[in-house]
Write a protein that holds these residues in place. Structure first.
Motif, PDB file in Angstrom:
ATOM      1  N   ASN A  28       0.824  -1.207   0.000  1.00 47.61           N
ATOM      2  CA  ASN A  28       0.000   0.000   0.000  1.00 47.61           C
ATOM      3  C   ASN A  28       0.857   1.256   0.000  1.00 47.61           C
ATOM      4  OD1 ASN A  28      -2.545   1.116  -0.173  1.00 47.61           O
ATOM      5  ND2 ASN A  28      -2.688   1.472   2.013  1.00 47.61           N
ATOM      6  N   SER A  29       1.895   1.263  -0.821  1.00 47.05           N
ATOM      7  CA  SER A  29       2.783   2.413  -0.899  1.00 47.05           C
ATOM      8  C   SER A  29       2.101   3.559  -1.630  1.00 47.05           C
ATOM      9  CB  SER A  29       4.072   2.033  -1.626  1.00 47.05           C
ATOM     10  OG  SER A  29       3.774   1.540  -2.914  1.00 47.05           O
ATOM     11  N   THR A  40      -2.636   5.631  -3.388  1.00 46.83           N
ATOM     12  CA  THR A  40      -1.805   4.479  -3.079  1.00 46.83           C
ATOM     13  C   THR A  40      -1.983   3.382  -4.119  1.00 46.83           C
ATOM     14  OG1 THR A  40      -3.473   3.324  -1.749  1.00 46.83           O
ATOM     15  CG2 THR A  40      -2.120   4.984  -0.617  1.00 46.83           C
ATOM     16  N   ALA A  41      -1.113   2.389  -4.050  1.00 49.64           N
ATOM     17  CA  ALA A  41      -1.218   1.243  -4.955  1.00 49.64           C
ATOM     18  C   ALA A  41      -2.541   0.519  -4.753  1.00 49.64           C
ATOM     19  CB  ALA A  41      -0.044   0.289  -4.724  1.00 49.64           C
ATOM     20  N   HIS A  42      -3.006   0.452  -3.506  1.00 48.40           N
ATOM     21  CA  HIS A  42      -4.297  -0.182  -3.242  1.00 48.40           C
ATOM     22  C   HIS A  42      -5.443   0.604  -3.860  1.00 48.40           C
ATOM     23  CE1 HIS A  42      -3.093  -2.883   0.425  1.00 48.40           C
ATOM     24  NE2 HIS A  42      -2.713  -3.365  -0.744  1.00 48.40           N
ATOM     25  N   ASP A  43      -5.317   1.927  -3.883  1.00 50.61           N
ATOM     26  CA  ASP A  43      -6.345   2.751  -4.535  1.00 50.61           C
ATOM     27  C   ASP A  43      -6.444   2.413  -6.019  1.00 50.61           C
ATOM     28  OD1 ASP A  43      -6.942   4.180  -2.204  1.00 50.61           O
ATOM     29  OD2 ASP A  43      -5.378   5.668  -2.594  1.00 50.61           O
ATOM     30  N   VAL A  48      -9.164  -0.144 -10.580  1.00 50.87           N
ATOM     31  CA  VAL A  48      -9.116  -1.042 -11.742  1.00 50.87           C
ATOM     32  C   VAL A  48     -10.180  -2.129 -11.612  1.00 50.87           C
ATOM     33  CG1 VAL A  48      -7.743  -2.830 -12.882  1.00 50.87           C
ATOM     34  CG2 VAL A  48      -6.703  -0.626 -12.346  1.00 50.87           C
ATOM     35  N   LYS A  49     -10.265  -2.742 -10.437  1.00 51.48           N
ATOM     36  CA  LYS A  49     -11.268  -3.788 -10.216  1.00 51.48           C
ATOM     37  C   LYS A  49     -12.677  -3.236 -10.372  1.00 51.48           C
ATOM     38  CE  LYS A  49      -8.682  -6.825  -7.063  1.00 51.48           C
ATOM     39  NZ  LYS A  49      -8.625  -7.348  -5.677  1.00 51.48           N
ATOM     40  N   THR A  50     -12.892  -2.018  -9.898  1.00 57.78           N
ATOM     41  CA  THR A  50     -14.217  -1.387 -10.008  1.00 57.78           C
ATOM     42  C   THR A  50     -14.587  -1.161 -11.467  1.00 57.78           C
ATOM     43  OG1 THR A  50     -13.918  -0.262  -7.867  1.00 57.78           O
ATOM     44  CG2 THR A  50     -15.617   0.604  -9.346  1.00 57.78           C
ATOM     45  N   ILE A  51     -13.655  -0.614 -12.237  1.00 54.11           N
ATOM     46  CA  ILE A  51     -13.918  -0.340 -13.656  1.00 54.11           C
ATOM     47  C   ILE A  51     -14.244  -1.630 -14.399  1.00 54.11           C
ATOM     48  CG2 ILE A  51     -12.875   0.442 -15.826  1.00 54.11           C
ATOM     49  CD1 ILE A  51     -11.237   2.443 -14.097  1.00 54.11           C
ATOM     50  N   LEU A  52     -13.437  -2.659 -14.158  1.00 57.65           N
ATOM     51  CA  LEU A  52     -13.657  -3.932 -14.854  1.00 57.65           C
ATOM     52  C   LEU A  52     -15.004  -4.549 -14.467  1.00 57.65           C
ATOM     53  CD1 LEU A  52     -10.103  -5.563 -14.680  1.00 57.65           C
ATOM     54  CD2 LEU A  52     -11.190  -4.411 -16.611  1.00 57.65           C
ATOM     55  N   ASN A  69      -4.328   2.761 -17.049  1.00 60.66           N
ATOM     56  CA  ASN A  69      -4.005   4.160 -17.280  1.00 60.66           C
ATOM     57  C   ASN A  69      -5.203   5.049 -16.953  1.00 60.66           C
ATOM     58  OD1 ASN A  69      -3.638   6.728 -18.747  1.00 60.66           O
ATOM     59  ND2 ASN A  69      -1.827   5.759 -19.610  1.00 60.66           N
ATOM     60  N   PHE A  70      -6.370   4.651 -17.463  1.00 64.62           N
ATOM     61  CA  PHE A  70      -7.605   5.399 -17.195  1.00 64.62           C
ATOM     62  C   PHE A  70      -7.906   5.440 -15.698  1.00 64.62           C
ATOM     63  CE2 PHE A  70     -12.264   5.297 -16.593  1.00 64.62           C
ATOM     64  CZ  PHE A  70     -12.578   6.548 -17.105  1.00 64.62           C
ATOM     65  N   ALA A  71      -7.648   4.311 -14.998  1.00 69.16           N
ATOM     66  CA  ALA A  71      -7.914   4.235 -13.557  1.00 69.16           C
ATOM     67  C   ALA A  71      -7.095   5.265 -12.792  1.00 69.16           C
ATOM     68  CB  ALA A  71      -7.611   2.828 -13.038  1.00 69.16           C
ATOM     69  N   VAL A  72      -5.813   5.362 -13.094  1.00 66.88           N
ATOM     70  CA  VAL A  72      -4.951   6.321 -12.392  1.00 66.88           C
ATOM     71  C   VAL A  72      -5.354   7.752 -12.720  1.00 66.88           C
ATOM     72  CG1 VAL A  72      -2.596   7.192 -12.134  1.00 66.88           C
ATOM     73  CG2 VAL A  72      -3.008   4.733 -12.193  1.00 66.88           C
ATOM     74  N   GLN A  73      -5.648   8.026 -13.980  1.00 66.08           N
ATOM     75  CA  GLN A  73      -6.053   9.382 -14.339  1.00 66.08           C
ATOM     76  C   GLN A  73      -7.380   9.752 -13.680  1.00 66.08           C
ATOM     77  OE1 GLN A  73      -5.335  11.093 -18.055  1.00 66.08           O
ATOM     78  NE2 GLN A  73      -3.886   9.550 -18.751  1.00 66.08           N
ATOM     79  N   THR A  74      -8.285   8.775 -13.536  1.00 67.81           N
ATOM     80  CA  THR A  74      -9.543   9.020 -12.829  1.00 67.81           C
ATOM     81  C   THR A  74      -9.284   9.362 -11.371  1.00 67.81           C
ATOM     82  OG1 THR A  74     -10.786   7.528 -14.280  1.00 67.81           O
ATOM     83  CG2 THR A  74     -11.747   8.008 -12.120  1.00 67.81           C
ATOM     84  N   LEU A  75      -8.387   8.619 -10.737  1.00 71.50           N
ATOM     85  CA  LEU A  75      -8.051   8.882  -9.333  1.00 71.50           C
ATOM     86  C   LEU A  75      -7.414  10.253  -9.169  1.00 71.50           C
ATOM     87  CD1 LEU A  75      -6.657   5.364  -8.357  1.00 71.50           C
ATOM     88  CD2 LEU A  75      -8.732   6.423  -7.452  1.00 71.50           C
ATOM     89  N   ILE A  76      -6.584  10.644 -10.115  1.00 72.27           N
ATOM     90  CA  ILE A  76      -5.954  11.962 -10.055  1.00 72.27           C
ATOM     91  C   ILE A  76      -7.002  13.070 -10.203  1.00 72.27           C
ATOM     92  CG2 ILE A  76      -4.390  13.552 -11.264  1.00 72.27           C
ATOM     93  CD1 ILE A  76      -2.616  11.121 -11.874  1.00 72.27           C
ATOM     94  N   ARG A  77      -7.916  12.896 -11.140  1.00 77.07           N
ATOM     95  CA  ARG A  77      -8.996  13.876 -11.311  1.00 77.07           C
ATOM     96  C   ARG A  77      -9.825  13.988 -10.030  1.00 77.07           C
ATOM     97  NH1 ARG A  77     -10.393  15.666 -16.358  1.00 77.07           N
ATOM     98  NH2 ARG A  77     -12.539  16.021 -15.620  1.00 77.07           N
ATOM     99  N   ASN A  78     -10.128  12.853  -9.436  1.00 77.14           N
ATOM    100  CA  ASN A  78     -10.912  12.861  -8.196  1.00 77.14           C
ATOM    101  C   ASN A  78     -10.165  13.570  -7.073  1.00 77.14           C
ATOM    102  OD1 ASN A  78     -13.014  11.414  -9.359  1.00 77.14           O
ATOM    103  ND2 ASN A  78     -12.218   9.433  -8.728  1.00 77.14           N
ATOM    104  N   SER A  79      -8.851  13.356  -7.008  1.00 73.28           N
ATOM    105  CA  SER A  79      -8.044  13.985  -5.960  1.00 73.28           C
ATOM    106  C   SER A  79      -7.964  15.494  -6.157  1.00 73.28           C
ATOM    107  CB  SER A  79      -6.637  13.379  -5.943  1.00 73.28           C
ATOM    108  OG  SER A  79      -6.676  12.017  -5.580  1.00 73.28           O
TER     109      SER A  79
END
Length: 217
Positions: A28-29, A40-43, A48-52, A69-79
């Motif tokens: 969970n780094s 975090t990596a867990h986020d 990813v699991k949610t999207i799939l 890639n989309f998952a990380v960009q979504t998390l960044i937008r949310n943050s």
């Protein structure tokens, strides 16, 4: 750093984690800092699991590679949005809209809304994070409305012209239907206001994004 400029960082990151994703070896780094928020990596794994799951796709490496890639960009937008929400201490959101959203999700999964949490849990997905993320979207909408409600100006001629078009459409499709002109006009006005708010939302997000420091750890 704008979202379109982070792809090289994502490639490096995913080269590190993709072999571990299916084997549950991801620690969970912290992988990204977005202003005052962390991802975090867990986020990423959870997103990813949610999207799939919502897309009805199998959890395998091929599909993970497609959405990570989309998952990380979504998390960044949310943050980015969460930073702004906290800046203004915005806690209000439309609870009815949240309920409607959860009903749509449950319907798409062919389950009852009260079974959603268990459905997520069985697939190793954090349901609370899923709900909180959508709450933040609704809080963002509330914030945008409060910031820009006095700047919404509507063109009355444009509204009247659109009303006339709607009246003609109704008459062509059903000549016996009783016209509720006030209701039709109110619907047009609401649509125009929402269009304006979406424009303000995009503009505000772009401004906030350009001023947000995004660091990959």
């Amino acid at each position: 750093m704008k979202l379109k400029n982070i792809n090289i960082f994502l490639i490096i990151f995913f080269c590190i984690i993709q072999n571990n994703f299916l084997n549950a070896k991801i620690n969970n780094s912290i992988i990204v800092k977005v202003g005052n928020e962390i991802i975090t990596a867990h986020d990423v794994e959870n997103e990813v699991k949610t999207i799939l799951m919502l897309q009805g796709l199998t959890l395998n490496q091929e599909n993970i590679n497609k959405v990570q890639n989309f998952a990380v960009q979504t998390l960044i937008r949310n943050s980015i949005k969460e930073n702004e929400i906290k800046k203004y201490n915005e806690e209000s959101y439309n609870k009815i809209d949240l309920e409607k959203y959860l009903k749509r999700v449950s319907k798409s999964l062919n389950i009852e809304v009260f079974d959603l949490e268990e459905y997520f849990d069985l697939r190793g997905i954090n349901y609370t994070s899923f709900v909180e993320r959508y709450k933040n979207e609704l809080k963002w909408n509330t914030l945008i409305f409060k910031l820009y409600k006095n700047q919404i100006s509507l063109n009355t001629v444009e509204i009247e012209n659109e009303l006339l078009i709607k009246i003609d459409e109704v008459k062509k499709n059903n000549t016996n239907q009783k016209l509720d002109l006030e209701k039709m006009k109110d619907a047009i006005i609401l649509k125009k206001k929402l269009e304006k708010l979406k424009l303000f939302s995009r503009t505000h997000f772009t401004t906030v994004e350009s001023n947000t420091l995004i660091n990959f750890e």
